[in-house]
Design an enzyme around this catalytic site. Structure first.
Site, PDB file in Angstrom:
ATOM      1  N   SER A  58       0.691  -1.065   0.023  1.00 26.19           N
ATOM      2  CA  SER A  58       0.119   0.021  -0.019  1.00 26.19           C
ATOM      3  C   SER A  58       0.889   1.053  -0.064  1.00 26.19           C
ATOM      4  O   SER A  58       0.339   2.165  -0.599  1.00 26.19           O
ATOM      5  CB  SER A  58      -0.970  -0.065   1.293  1.00 26.19           C
ATOM      6  OG  SER A  58      -0.126  -0.027   2.427  1.00 26.19           O
ATOM      7  N   GLY A  95      -1.862  -4.238   1.159  1.00 24.08           N
ATOM      8  CA  GLY A  95      -1.974  -5.452   1.874  1.00 24.08           C
ATOM      9  C   GLY A  95      -0.907  -6.501   1.571  1.00 24.08           C
ATOM     10  O   GLY A  95      -1.158  -7.632   2.269  1.00 24.08           O
ATOM     11  N   ASN A 123       3.905  -5.453   5.494  1.00 21.85           N
ATOM     12  CA  ASN A 123       2.792  -6.070   5.963  1.00 21.85           C
ATOM     13  C   ASN A 123       3.058  -7.512   6.644  1.00 21.85           C
ATOM     14  O   ASN A 123       2.521  -7.697   7.562  1.00 21.85           O
ATOM     15  CB  ASN A 123       1.780  -6.528   4.734  1.00 21.85           C
ATOM     16  CG  ASN A 123       1.319  -5.491   4.460  1.00 21.85           C
ATOM     17  OD1 ASN A 123       0.692  -4.608   5.007  1.00 21.85           O
ATOM     18  ND2 ASN A 123       0.908  -5.153   3.097  1.00 21.85           N
ATOM     19  N   ASP A 204      -3.957   8.007   9.958  1.00 19.21           N
ATOM     20  CA  ASP A 204      -4.000   6.656  10.524  1.00 19.21           C
ATOM     21  C   ASP A 204      -2.522   6.439  10.959  1.00 19.21           C
ATOM     22  O   ASP A 204      -2.105   5.755  11.604  1.00 19.21           O
ATOM     23  CB  ASP A 204      -4.148   5.721   9.421  1.00 19.21           C
ATOM     24  CG  ASP A 204      -3.397   5.443   8.097  1.00 19.21           C
ATOM     25  OD1 ASP A 204      -2.297   6.311   8.227  1.00 19.21           O
ATOM     26  OD2 ASP A 204      -3.634   4.760   7.222  1.00 19.21           O
ATOM     27  N   HIS A 207       0.224   5.683   6.757  1.00 15.41           N
ATOM     28  CA  HIS A 207       0.402   5.896   5.402  1.00 15.41           C
ATOM     29  C   HIS A 207       0.702   7.220   5.092  1.00 15.41           C
ATOM     30  O   HIS A 207       0.111   8.291   5.473  1.00 15.41           O
ATOM     31  CB  HIS A 207      -1.152   5.619   4.673  1.00 15.41           C
ATOM     32  CG  HIS A 207      -1.256   4.019   4.705  1.00 15.41           C
ATOM     33  ND1 HIS A 207      -2.164   3.417   5.585  1.00 15.41           N
ATOM     34  CD2 HIS A 207      -0.735   3.068   3.978  1.00 15.41           C
ATOM     35  CE1 HIS A 207      -2.055   2.168   5.296  1.00 15.41           C
ATOM     36  NE2 HIS A 207      -1.217   1.841   4.501  1.00 15.41           N
TER      37      HIS A 207
END
Lengths: 233, 836, 228
Positions: A58, A95, A123, A204, A207
């Site tokens: 991502s 992901g 991840n 968040d 990111h």
């Protein structure tokens, strides 16, 4: 309160569960902008000197930012400013773990890239997957790419402190080790100057935001230029 | 106002069964309404508690980074003024090591203070409070931690730089449902140990929460506003427990809505029953009324007497209803178990009783208007005439109809808080009655002219056309009652089929993601059985019919957006829970597609969002490689199962070479899951497992309970419906009895009489139930397909059973009420007729 | 002389209303010969209607026995009485008691249809013509006048050619004009069909035309009408 809501109440629950199940954290498949969507034809490099594939999760895909603000798009612009007419294809999948990346190498090869920027493993780290496995995966990706005589830019990743020293150390060390062993172009930390900077990240905290991607693209530029040079030789 | 007590007493005494029916009807409607409204009030009231349970505080401040000084100061100053108490929690993932064996486990750590939590419950297997068990240097862990690391209470775990002793095991955590899908089990540690872990600080990802307990929970909104002003926008979230989205709340809203609908239908049916039974009482009393009038009783006197009688019956019924409502309410917690939010009491609020009484009066008034109005039309001359003439057409029924409709609309709007649905509801009802009425007339007209083979049958048919034409209103009543019952039943069946039965015992409870192509065989081997592996290929949609997808616009959508990354898959066949609703087969006519274009099957839900139709062209970008696809079929899911589904399905040849991972959904006995996870992770370390056994169990239980509650409430409607059947047939039995006597005088034997009666009732029931089936099927289909958006199964066997049961029931009631006459000598009845 | 068409021996009828026992018929014995036109006369409440219903089997006597055409019908159940009521007996009531859902034609045909008489329609038509109600054949009782109703009722009583017709105050609900017409009709048809007619009335006008008048007073037969 309507009948529809009654139905959607159940449905939301199911869809919610199904979605979460299907899509791994942290690159949860929440609505996100698409990639650069201009047509790409297999193996052809229309008008461009070559193709650079940005392979990753991502962080590469640009979750939560507009397609033009993701780092591959910004990088393409920076390269163009320097007269390097390369197309940078965003091949990021939210992901995705290193195992996923390894499995799609052949697909990436179809794009006939001159350079591959490899950003993966984050991840795996967030799910506590054994760093040994991550190392093996990335190693196999590098080996395969080198077989095809593609120049590799490996970007290092540093795992979150909260996962514990043992794990974090094992994880963080695998990138420079691989870079040394396989003589690839190595950017020590993909999120340099961006990670843990509230102003460079989305709400968040994980990111990057457009400003963050600007830094990443700028940081990456010298490594990519170096890779292009190697590829051209 | 003059009240004639003896008159009233006599009326009540000889009203007999009709009085009982009336009272039961009132009781039933009041019971369902009050029980439900009281329950709802409590649920709403306790939703705050429930939300606090879920969130752990009245107000929750949440951030991915340490709470800012400004906000902390604001909280502290409010705490100093005794407005609130505060508690911090930290939550993060870490890799926990077992001290002895070289094994590790990603776990979700929660650091809490000793008073944690303000609200909600954490049950430990020892029975101790969390604060008691959790001393510095110890941890309280989920069972899965012990299982996966092969540890026991008393053993040690290493978290960060510190070794902890496992002190206790968590059996239940009320704050957990929101985050039930996590990659690791829970471990609680004491706040005092947090700093020594060495896990916090720069480069850590920690969820910071500040839980606030207010002295005055009512201040939540205001305090939230004050604190929000000090919070860092978009980074620090300040929420009240009530505003935090709660699925439990939505669930209850939905449940109460459906039950409200049922309660209104029960009320409506009961109303019809009241009207019917009162009409019957007054019909039987026609002669008495006529005589009373002949002796000079004014309409007003009579109206007063009967109004008092009705009020008395209404009050009595309401009391029973309130009592029954209370009982039902007490049953709710039994039916719903721990799904009922904490704090839903058994007490019946005075408001509930008051509401019951007011509703009772209203219901009785509205539904007895018409029969009471007819009192005025009884003429003293009836004493002398033995044949009742056809009732004159009057405006009264229409006015009453309008009043009833208005009342119902208001009630519907009040119950379900939705004006549009209220209006639709009543319009539908009016339409139903009008259509049934017209069709009934048409059918009776046809029946009158139909050449029927036997005398009994002819006679039965003619009876339906007797003067006064009660048949039509019987048919309307029966049809309404039966169709309402059937609609409820069909909706119930379809909802259950979609939501409950499709959630079988063996629903998957362990999901495995990121299985790689070369790990398929190994995965099968580890799991030990043949499991279905779904290939997942990530891609983006570029265009539909060369119309590019605009990501900015797509993000505006409230539904799923077409700009996101999709999961594509490939397979040759439909899944068990899929049907084709557009096209003939999954990839029909692939050979006719132009070169470079591939076949694609699309799920109806995304087809709706994207307005995608058969033969549309769609371009996908599969990680840099584009493909052009033509829609060859549109699929629909027959069940909303907790099971993977894919919007876009391609032929295997198209995507087999594309980068893909596999996904698997397995069902295992709950206790075997930890071992299975351990085995999978050992052999396939990259595979992530998600254990949803808890959710699955809870979901399954929820569905079972839901079905019980709905069935329970539906049974009230069914009871009301049966009462109407009975009272309707009873109400009109005088006409039939008279004819029965005449037949006998003319020499008909009991077989003939029984045959005529059976045929007549059978015709009524057959006609009503068939009409009802048609209406119910159409209505249920409409609701299911347009409102619930679920696949509709007509369940014809239920419809057939309804027809059979209605016929049997109506015949039985009809025969029972006439049976005495068959055995008696006719003179007994003739004597009554002559009034001597 | 043949057997009597109807015979009653020591019949009585009483009802219990609350605590009180009301004796309506008290030890009545009588008989009717075939072809006879007998009238039961008596004041209102003397028990005429009750006697008629007991004799015809529409009611059961409290004591005593009733023979219809030599059969002791006293203990017959309803099903054994049915064929007798259908074929042997006809009834005409004060309140007409026509089936409200049937037309005049259908009312008249009904007993014949019950008897599975293939000529039911034919016979009913003849009767309707005979009583001058052909035009009203499709009218239902509610659409007929009292006199018309009673004429329909008489036709209905006679269609199966019964041996015995019971008429209970057939003119009770009619004006004098209609009363006369109905009585004429009854008597004419009695002759034509050669039936026995037992008619309860308090009208002396009708009694005068009877072969025999049985007088009832307070439930007792005070005069069996045989002239000594």
């Amino acid at each position: 309160m309507t009948f529809t809501q009654l139905a959607s109440g159940f449905r939301n629950l199911l869809v919610f569960i199904a979605m979460i199940i299907l899509l791994a954290l942290p690159g949860c498949d929440s609505p996100a902008p698409p990639q650069n969507a201009e047509p790409v034809n297999e193996g052809k490099t229309t008008g461009a000197e070559g193709v650079i594939v940005a392979m990753g999760d991502s962080l590469t895909a640009g979750l939560g930012v507009a397609p033009t603000e993701s780092y591959p798009a910004q990088l393409e612009k920076l390269l163009a400013e320097r007269g390097l007419n390369y197309r940078v294809v965003n091949a990021g999948i939210s992901g995705e773990t290193s195992s996923g990346a390894k499995a799609r190498i052949d697909w990436v090869l179809r794009l006939n890239p001159a350079v591959v920027i490899l950003e993966t493993g984050a991840n795996d780290g967030l799910r506590g997957i054994d760093p040994k496995l991550v190392e093996e995966n990335i190693e196999q990706i590098i080996v395969r790419l080198k077989q095809e005589e593609i120049t590799v830019v490996l970007t290092g990743m540093m795992m979150l402190t909260n996962l514990g020293k043992t794990y974090v150390t094992a994880f963080n060390d695998l990138y420079p080790r691989l870079a040394r062993q396989h003589e690839v172009v190595f950017m020590p930390f993909f999120l340099k100057d961006v990670a843990a900077e509230p102003t460079k990240n989305q709400a968040d905290g994980i990111h990057p935001n457009p400003a963050g991607y600007q830094i990443i693209a700028a940081n990456l530029l010298p490594y990519v230029e170096k890779a292009i040079q190697i590829a051209s030789d | 106002m003059m009240i004639h007590y003896r008159f009233l007493l006599e009326e009540l005494r000889y009203g007999g069964k009709q009085v009982i029916t009336f009272v039961i009807c009132v009781a039933l409607s009041i019971a369902t309404l009050t029980a439900l409204n009281s329950f709802r009030r409590d649920v709403h009231g306790s939703l705050i508690d429930e939300a606090r349970e879920l969130q752990g505080g009245d107000i929750i401040i949440h951030a991915h980074q340490p709470i800012s000084d400004k906000l902390q100061l604001a909280v502290d100053s409010l705490a100093q003024q005794n407005y609130l108490k505060q508690q911090k929690t930290f939550e993060f993932y870490t890799v926990v090591l077992s001290e002895i064996k070289d094994s590790s486990l990603l776990s979700s750590i929660k650091a809490v203070e000793s008073a944690y939590p303000f609200f909600g419950t954490i049950t430990l297997t020892s029975g101790l409070q969390l604060g008691e068990a959790l001393e510095p240097g110890t941890v309280v862990v989920a069972q899965e931690v012990l299982d996966r690391l092969d540890r026991a209470i008393g053993d040690r775990l290493i978290i960060g730089d510190v070794a902890f002793t496992i002190a206790d095991v968590v059996a239940f955590e009320s704050m957990r449902p929101v985050s039930f899908l996590s990659f690791g089990p829970r471990i609680f540690i004491s706040m005092t140990d947090l700093d020594q872990l060495g896990l916090l600080g720069r480069g850590s990802r920690v969820e910071h929460e500040l839980l606030l307990q207010l002295s005055e929970p009512g201040d939540a909104e205001d305090i939230t506003k004050i604190l929000s002003a000090s919070a860092v926008p978009r980074v620090e979230r300040v929420e009240t427990a009530a505003s935090a989205r709660s699925r439990v709340r939505t669930f209850f809203d939905n449940l109460l809505f459906f039950l409200s609908c049922i309660s209104i239908l029960t009320l409506m049916l009961s109303g019809i029953g009241m009207q019917g039974s009162l009409s019957a009482i007054l019909y039987q009393k026609q002669k008495v009324i006529a005589v009373t009038k002949a002796f000079g009783a004014s309409n007003r006197f009579l109206l007063t007497q009967y109004l008092i009688m009705v009020s008395f019956m209404g009050a009595f019924g309401s009391l029973i209803g309130i009592g029954l409502g209370y009982t039902i309410k007490r049953l709710f917690p039994l039916l719903l178990g721990d799904l009922v939010p904490q704090g839903v009491g058994y007490a019946f609020h005075p408001a509930d009783t008051l509401e019951g009484i007011v509703l009772g009066i209203l219901v009785v008034t509205v539904f007895t208007l018409l029969p009471l109005h007819r009192l005025g039309t009884v003429k003293p001359v009836m004493i002398f005439r033995h044949e009742t003439g056809a009732a004159k057409r009057q405006a009264a029924p229409i006015i009453t109809g309008i009043i009833c409709s208005l009342f119902l609309s208001l009630l519907v709007i009040r119950q379900i808080d939705d004006v549009k649905i209220g209006i639709f509801f009543v319009l539908g009802l009016v339409l139903l009655i009008a259509t049934v009425s017209l069709t009934a007339s048409a059918c009776l007209w046809l029946l009158k002219r139909a050449p029927l083979p036997t005398l009994a049958l002819r006679q039965a048919a003619k009876s339906l056309y007797r003067p006064g034409n009660a048949s039509r209103s019987i048919i309307v009543t029966l049809t309404s009652a039966i169709s309402v019952l059937l609609v409820i039943f069909l909706l119930k069946l379809n909802l259950f089929a979609t939501f409950i039965e499709s959630y079988p015992e063996n629903a998957p409870n362990l999901f495995c993601i990121d299985i790689q192509q070369d790990q398929k065989d190994l995965f099968q081997a580890v799991v030990g059985e043949e499991v279905l592996l779904f290939p997942v290929i990530r891609a983006r949609l570029l265009s539909i019919n060369d119309q590019p997808i605009d990501p900015v616009q797509e993000r505006e959508r409230k539904t799923d957006n077409l700009g996101r990354e999709f999961n594509l898959t490939y397979r040759e066949n439909l899944l068990d829970d899929e049907i084709i609703i557009g096209g003939n087969s999954l990839f029909e006519g692939t050979e006719r597609l132009p070169p470079g274009v591939v076949a694609l099957s699309v799920l109806d839900s995304i087809a709706e969002i994207g307005e995608i139709e058969l033969d549309d062209r769609m371009r996908f970008n599969i990680q840099g490689v584009e493909i052009e696809a033509q829609v060859t079929s549109i699929r629909s899911r027959t069940e909303s199962r907790l099971y993977p589904f894919f919007y876009f399905v391609f032929e295997p040849a198209t995507l087999e070479a594309a980068p893909q991972t596999f996904f698997s959904a397995i069902h295992l006995p709950r206790e075997l899951i930890p071992d299975m996870i351990t085995a999978i992770v050992a052999q396939l370390p990259n595979v992530s497992t998600i254990n949803v056994a808890d959710v699955a169990d809870r979901f399954g239980q929820l569905m079972k309970r839901l079905s019980v509650v709905i069935t329970f409430f539906a049974s009230f409607s069914i009871m009301a419906g049966c009462l109407i059947l009975i009272s309707t047939i009873f109400a009109t039995r005088l006409d039939r009895i008279r004819e029965t006597v005449y037949y006998k005088v003319l020499g008909a034997d009991s077989n003939f009489v029984l045959l005529v009666l059976t045929c007549e009732h059978a015709m009524l029931a057959l006609f009503s139930s068939i009409m009802a089936v048609i209406f119910a099927e159409v209505a249920a289909w409409l609701i299911c397909t347009t409102v619930f958006n679920i696949v509709y199964q007509p369940h014809w066997y239920v419809a057939g059973l309804t027809v059979v049961c209605s016929i049997v029931l109506v015949i039985m009631i009809g025969l029972t009420s006439s049976f005495g006459i068959i055995q008696q000598r006719p003179a007994v009845y003739l004597r009554q007729q002559n009034g001597t | 002389m043949s057997d009597p068409i109807l015979r009653a021996a020591h019949i009585s009828k009483h009802y219990t209303i609350g605590e009180r026992r009301a004796i309506v018929l008290n030890d009545i014995s009588m008989q009717l010969e075939a072809g006879e036109f007998a009238v039961i006369s008596g004041a209102s409440g003397s028990g005429k209607t009750t006697l008629l219903t007991v004799l015809s089997g529409l009611d059961k006597p409290s004591n005593g026995r009733v023979w219809l055409d030599t059969q002791d019908i006293t203990d017959f159940d309803e099903n054994r009485l049915a064929p007798l009521r259908n074929r042997l007996i006809g009834f005409v009531f004060q309140a007409f008691h026509l089936v409200p859902s049937l037309t005049s034609m259908e009312n008249i045909m009904f007993p014949a249809e019950l008897n599975r008489d293939p000529d039911a329609t034919e016979k009913a038509s003849q009767l309707l013509h005979r009583v001058g109600l052909w035009e009203q054949r499709h009218n239902r009782p509610e659409q007929l006048s009292g006199g018309e109703k009673q004429r329909v009722a008489i036709c209905r009583a006679l269609i199966n050619n019964p041996q015995l017709v019971f008429a209970d105050e057939p003119t009770g609900n009619l004006d004098s004009e209609n009363s006369r017409e109905v009585v004429e009709l009854l008597l004419e048809l009695q002759q034509e069909f050669n039936t026995t007619l037992l008619l309860a009335t308090h009208s002396s006008e009708i009694s005068d035309r009877a072969d025999r008048v049985l007088s009832l007073h307070d439930g007792r037969l005070v005069d069996n009408g045989y002239r000594q």
